[in-house]
Motif scaffolding. Structure first.
Motif, short mmCIF file in Angstrom:
data_model
loop_
_atom_site.label_atom_id
_atom_site.label_comp_id
_atom_site.label_asym_id
_atom_site.label_seq_id
_atom_site.Cartn_x
_atom_site.Cartn_y
_atom_site.Cartn_z
N LEU A 1 -55.05 -88.76 76.19
CA LEU A 1 -54.04 -89.23 75.03
C LEU A 1 -54.90 -89.05 74.09
O LEU A 1 -56.16 -89.60 73.55
CB LEU A 1 -54.27 -91.06 75.43
CG LEU A 1 -53.23 -91.24 74.70
CD1 LEU A 1 -51.43 -90.71 74.29
CD2 LEU A 1 -53.31 -92.78 74.95
N GLY A 2 -54.03 -88.06 73.47
CA GLY A 2 -54.94 -87.30 72.38
C GLY A 2 -56.66 -87.02 72.63
O GLY A 2 -57.15 -86.46 73.91
N ASP B 1 -45.90 -89.30 73.51
CA ASP B 1 -46.59 -88.52 73.34
C ASP B 1 -46.72 -88.33 74.78
O ASP B 1 -46.30 -87.65 75.63
CB ASP B 1 -47.87 -87.81 73.03
CG ASP B 1 -47.95 -87.83 71.18
OD1 ASP B 1 -47.73 -86.93 71.15
OD2 ASP B 1 -48.25 -89.19 70.94
N ASP C 1 -56.46 -91.07 67.65
CA ASP C 1 -56.46 -90.05 66.23
C ASP C 1 -54.27 -90.12 66.27
O ASP C 1 -53.66 -89.17 66.34
CB ASP C 1 -56.63 -88.74 66.76
CG ASP C 1 -56.58 -88.84 68.09
OD1 ASP C 1 -56.12 -89.31 69.35
OD2 ASP C 1 -56.44 -87.31 69.00
N ASN C 2 -54.24 -91.18 66.67
CA ASN C 2 -52.82 -91.37 66.14
C ASN C 2 -51.52 -90.89 67.00
O ASN C 2 -50.24 -91.08 67.25
CB ASN C 2 -51.99 -90.97 65.23
CG ASN C 2 -50.52 -91.89 64.47
OD1 ASN C 2 -50.58 -93.25 65.26
ND2 ASN C 2 -50.14 -91.45 64.33
N LYS C 3 -51.68 -90.93 68.77
CA LYS C 3 -51.26 -90.31 70.18
C LYS C 3 -51.16 -91.79 70.68
O LYS C 3 -51.76 -92.71 70.45
CB LYS C 3 -51.74 -89.68 71.20
CG LYS C 3 -52.56 -88.80 70.31
CD LYS C 3 -51.18 -86.80 69.56
CE LYS C 3 -52.23 -86.16 68.93
NZ LYS C 3 -50.19 -85.25 68.40
N THR C 4 -49.43 -91.52 70.92
CA THR C 4 -48.42 -92.62 72.17
C THR C 4 -48.68 -92.64 73.23
O THR C 4 -48.16 -91.42 73.86
CB THR C 4 -47.53 -93.20 71.26
OG1 THR C 4 -46.31 -92.03 71.20
CG2 THR C 4 -47.66 -93.79 69.37
N SER D 1 -53.01 -94.13 70.33
CA SER D 1 -55.20 -93.75 69.88
C SER D 1 -55.77 -93.68 68.99
O SER D 1 -54.71 -94.00 67.57
CB SER D 1 -55.39 -92.10 70.79
OG SER D 1 -54.50 -91.65 69.68
#
Ligand SMILES: [Zn+2]
Length: 288
Positions: free
Chosen positions: A149-150, A85, A55-58, A53
Motif C-alpha cells: 500500500l503505497g 487504491d 503517502d496518502n494511499k488508501t 498510508s
C-alpha cells in the motif's frame, strides 16, 4: 474545534490519547507526520477497516452490510478520499461485503481483492455486478500473496490456505506492516484458519489484532493469541447483537493476558495512528 488531548502511556511504549472524533484535521496531522492511520469504522454488526498510508494511499477492507454502505461512503467523503487504491472483500458474508457496491459505485478503485469463493446470495451477486459494470477486475487472493500500500506499507495475506466450503474459513487475513509495527486483520477467520497459520510457521506476531469473527467463541484460540501476542485488540460488532459477540470466553482470554481492548459497539469509530515505532489514538482502550 472540540478536541481534547488526554495522553496516557501504556505497556510496551504504546502511546494512547483521547479525543472527541475523527476529522479532517486528524488526516492532515497524519500526512504531516508521516503516519499510517487505521480506521475501524463502526458499521454495527459487521466489519469495515480503512488504512491511509503515510503517502496518502488508501486501502478499505470490507464495508459493512448493505445498510451501512452509505455510512462508509460518508466517512470516506468526510476525509476527502477520492480513490480506494486497494479494496478488499474478505469473504462473501453480507456483514462484510454488503456495502461494497456503494463503495465501487462512488469511488475510483485501484485493485479489488476477494478470496476464491462464490456465494449464492443477491448481496454477493450485487458486488459482482457493480464490479462488472465498472470493468473492475476481481483479483483472487489467498495465503502467500503480498502487495504494497503505497511505498511504505507491506501487506501479507496469511489466510485462507485451502478452498474451504464455509464462508468464514475463506476469510482473507491480512497483516499490514509499517516499519517496526504491524496490524493483523483477521476478518471472520476461525480456529481452523488460526491453526493453519500456526502450522505454516507464518509470522503472525502483530502489535494490533483485530479479532476474528467479531470476538466470537469460535475464533481467537489461546494458542493463536499467544502467537500474535498483540499489544492491543480490536473488536468490531453491534451493541446487543443477536450472536452475543464478543463471547465472554474471548473477553476472559484478553483479560487473562492483560490486552487492552477497543470495541466499536462501545466506542463508535476507532482510529489508530502509527509512525512505524509507536501506536496512538484519540481514544483510550476499555478497561477489561
Ligand atoms: Zn462477520
Amino acid at each position: 474545534m472540540k478536541r481534547i488531548f488526554l495522553v496516557t502511556f501504556i505497556i510496551l511504549s504504546t502511546i494512547l490519547c483521547s479525543c472527541s472524533q475523527i476529522n479532517e484535521e486528524s488526516i492532515n496531522c497524519s500526512l504531516n507526520k508521516n503516519l499510517l492511520s487505521v480506521h475501524f469504522i463502526d458499521v454495527g454488526q459487521g466489519d469495515s477497516t480503512l488504512l491511509i498510508s503515510p503517502d496518502n494511499k488508501t486501502m478499505l477492507i470490507d464495508a459493512g452490510d448493505n445498510s451501512h454502505g452509505q455510512k462508509v461512503v460518508d466517512y470516506l467523503n468526510k476525509l476527502n478520499i477520492k480513490k480506494i487504491d486497494i479494496l478488499v472483500g474478505t469473504h462473501p458474508d453480507a456483514d462484510h461485503i454488503g456495502g461494497l457496491d456503494y463503495i465501487i459505485n462512488n469511488f475510483d478503485i485501484g485493485y479489488f481483492y476477494m478470496p476464491n469463493k462464490s456465494h449464492n446470495t443477491n448481496t454477493f451477486k450485487d458486488v459482482l455486478l457493480v464490479a462488472k459494470n465498472k470493468s473492475l477486475k476481481i483479483h483472487k487472493a489467498k495465503s502467500g500473496m503480498s502487495f504494497s500500500l503505497g511505498k511504505f506499507i507491506k501487506c501479507n495475506v496469511l489466510s485462507p490456505m485451502k478452498n474451504y466450503s464455509e464462508n468464514n474459513l475463506c476469510s482473507l487475513v491480512i497483516k499490514s506492516t509499517y516499519k517496526n509495527k504491524s496490524f493483523l486483520f483477521a476478518a471472520d477467520a476461525e480456529f481452523q484458519n488460526e491453526q493453519d497459520m500456526i502450522n505454516s510457521n507464518y509470522n503472525v506476531k502483530s502489535n494490533i489484532l483485530k479479532l476474528g469473527h467479531h470476538g466470537s467463541s469460535s475464533s481467537t484460540s489461546e494458542g493463536f493469541l499467544l502467537k500474535v501476542s498483540p499489544d492491543i485488540a480490536i473488536i468490531s460488532c453491534k451493541h446487543n447483537n443477536k450472536y452475543n459477540h464478543p463471547s465472554e470466553k474471548t473477553l476472559t482470554l484478553l483479560k487473562k493476558y492483560n490486552i487492552p481492548l477497543y470495541r466499536t459497539d462501545k466506542q463508535d469509530d476507532i482510529v489508530l495512528f502509527c509512525d512505524g515505532y509507536e501506536i496512538f489514538s484519540y481514544k483510550r482502550p476499555l478497561k477489561l
